[in-house]
Write an enzyme that holds these catalytic residues in place. Structure first.
Site, PDB file in Angstrom:
ATOM      1  N   ASP A  80       0.856  -1.194   0.000  1.00 21.84           N
ATOM      2  CA  ASP A  80       0.000   0.000   0.000  1.00 21.84           C
ATOM      3  C   ASP A  80       0.886   1.236   0.000  1.00 21.84           C
ATOM      4  O   ASP A  80       1.655   1.468   0.936  1.00 21.84           O
ATOM      5  CB  ASP A  80      -0.895   0.008   1.246  1.00 21.84           C
ATOM      6  CG  ASP A  80      -1.806   1.222   1.271  1.00 21.84           C
ATOM      7  OD1 ASP A  80      -2.889   1.162   0.667  1.00 21.84           O
ATOM      8  OD2 ASP A  80      -1.424   2.244   1.888  1.00 21.84           O
ATOM      9  N   TYR A  92       3.476   9.874  -0.162  1.00 16.44           N
ATOM     10  CA  TYR A  92       4.474   9.313   0.744  1.00 16.44           C
ATOM     11  C   TYR A  92       5.908   9.586   0.289  1.00 16.44           C
ATOM     12  O   TYR A  92       6.833   9.566   1.102  1.00 16.44           O
ATOM     13  CB  TYR A  92       4.295   7.798   0.888  1.00 16.44           C
ATOM     14  CG  TYR A  92       2.970   7.352   1.439  1.00 16.44           C
ATOM     15  CD1 TYR A  92       2.112   8.232   2.098  1.00 16.44           C
ATOM     16  CD2 TYR A  92       2.550   6.035   1.288  1.00 16.44           C
ATOM     17  CE1 TYR A  92       0.892   7.820   2.586  1.00 16.44           C
ATOM     18  CE2 TYR A  92       1.321   5.605   1.781  1.00 16.44           C
ATOM     19  CZ  TYR A  92       0.498   6.500   2.419  1.00 16.44           C
ATOM     20  OH  TYR A  92      -0.714   6.080   2.899  1.00 16.44           O
ATOM     21  N   LYS A 115      -2.342   5.929  -4.439  1.00 14.34           N
ATOM     22  CA  LYS A 115      -3.392   6.911  -4.169  1.00 14.34           C
ATOM     23  C   LYS A 115      -3.053   8.246  -4.828  1.00 14.34           C
ATOM     24  O   LYS A 115      -1.875   8.562  -5.042  1.00 14.34           O
ATOM     25  CB  LYS A 115      -3.530   7.134  -2.650  1.00 14.34           C
ATOM     26  CG  LYS A 115      -3.612   5.862  -1.836  1.00 14.34           C
ATOM     27  CD  LYS A 115      -3.700   6.154  -0.343  1.00 14.34           C
ATOM     28  CE  LYS A 115      -3.494   4.910   0.487  1.00 14.34           C
ATOM     29  NZ  LYS A 115      -2.078   4.493   0.540  1.00 14.34           N
ATOM     30  N   HIS A 133      -7.140   9.793  -2.191  1.00  9.20           N
ATOM     31  CA  HIS A 133      -6.509   9.817  -0.880  1.00  9.20           C
ATOM     32  C   HIS A 133      -7.332  10.561   0.181  1.00  9.20           C
ATOM     33  O   HIS A 133      -7.425  10.121   1.326  1.00  9.20           O
ATOM     34  CB  HIS A 133      -5.112  10.453  -0.997  1.00  9.20           C
ATOM     35  CG  HIS A 133      -4.128   9.950   0.008  1.00  9.20           C
ATOM     36  ND1 HIS A 133      -2.769   9.899  -0.226  1.00  9.20           N
ATOM     37  CD2 HIS A 133      -4.295   9.476   1.262  1.00  9.20           C
ATOM     38  CE1 HIS A 133      -2.162   9.419   0.840  1.00  9.20           C
ATOM     39  NE2 HIS A 133      -3.056   9.159   1.751  1.00  9.20           N
TER      40      HIS A 133
END
Length: 314
Positions: free
Chosen positions: A50, A55, A84, A115
């Site tokens: 994931d 990120y 996402k 997201h």
């Protein structure tokens, strides 16, 4: 004893999704992160990764995936990969998604998520890079007053039609938002990824998603920084009962409810151990649900989520 990495459930498309996923928020240096991901795939047999553009770890993940797939030890089709799209791309998610595919070195993902159900203004830095969370001179977040979060969802559905994303889901949606997206688009999201754990069971949302065939995914299952959920006395008591660690209890609590658990760790040795799949008793699930209902606590409190109507924000 079986491994939790073997447990799966079905999405509304009929595709299987592993109930244990490897969370990829970077908590340290890239080196240990990459080693942990490699260990997750090759030693602990994780089959679900994931990640997200936000990120900043997708280039590292892509390097590891290429190495692992080229080794022949794991095939691409054996790994369920989620990414996402961040709300600064609310009206042009294709740009974010194409960057993710390039960084991940993939032709497609198994699941693509919105997201957050919010819209930030499009702001770029001096190098032309999209600013994830744009702010004014006073530090106030710049929301796009003309934005509609369903715009992104509709565009993600078009990406699915292209074949580059097998399933489309959402993240941080409330029941009211899910009702709206289903009513106005006619397409029920495959998943809804939210903060969920023994301190935040969100039983109303859980019931609603079960009825609608939406798979819930739990981020920060251990409670984010410091893993406070491991210190819950009931969790520790259950760890003694099953002769496992507290983290194993939380992962199995979620899996027993058909909720995808997304713990994260850059500790290579911890990752190698994986999580055992327990014969987790219904009465223990209910005890943890009851604890959370009586002791609710939300750990992830990003400022842009304040007005979304989240349960137990205050």
């Amino acid at each position: 004893m079986s491994s939790a990495s073997e447990a799966t459930t079905k999405l509304n498309s009929g595709d299987s999704i592993p109930l244990l996923g490897f969370g990829t928020v970077l908590t340290g240096e890239p080196g240990p992160f990459k080693e942990s991901l490699k260990a997750a795939l090759l030693v602990a047999n994780y089959r679900h990764i994931d990640t997200a553009w936000y990120y900043g770890t997708e280039p590292y993940i892509g390097e590891v995936l290429r190495e692992v797939f080229d080794s022949g030890k794991v095939k691409r089709e054996e790994v369920f990969i989620t990414t996402k799209v961040w709300p600064c791309y609310w009206n042009d998610p294709e740009n974010s998604f194409n960057t993710s595919l390039k960084d991940l070195q993939l032709d497609y993902v198994d699941l693509l998520l919105q997201h957050w159900p919010i819209c930030f203004q499009k702001v770029e830095d001096v190098e032309g890079t999209r600013v994830p969370v744009p702010k004014d001179q006073f530090g106030n977040i710049l929301f796009d007053k003309d934005g509609d979060y369903l715009t992104m969802y509709r565009k993600l559905l078009k990406i699915k039609d292209s074949g580059k994303a097998k399933n489309i889901g959402v993240s941080n949606y409330t029941i009211e938002m899910l009702e709206r997206v289903i009513k106005e688009t006619g397409v029920t999201p495959a998943t809804n990824q939210v903060e969920m754990h023994p301190h935040l069971p969100q039983l109303d949302l859980y019931k609603y998603c079960k009825e609608k065939g939406i798979v819930l995914e739990a981020y920060s299952p251990l409670g984010s920084n410091g893993a406070p959920n491991l210190k819950i006395p009931l969790v520790q008591d259950l760890a003694k009962k099953y002769n496992v660690g507290p983290a194993d209890i939380i992962v199995n609590y979620l899996i027993a409810k058909d909720i995808v658990a997304l713990p994260r760790s850059s500790n290579v040795e911890r990752v190698k151990k994986g999580y055992p799949l327990l014969d987790f008793k219904r009465e223990d699930v209910e005890a943890l649900d009851k604890f959370g209902s009586e002791n609710p606590k939300r750990f992830i409190r990003d400022p842009w989520g304040k007005n979304l109507g989240f349960e137990h924000w205050d």
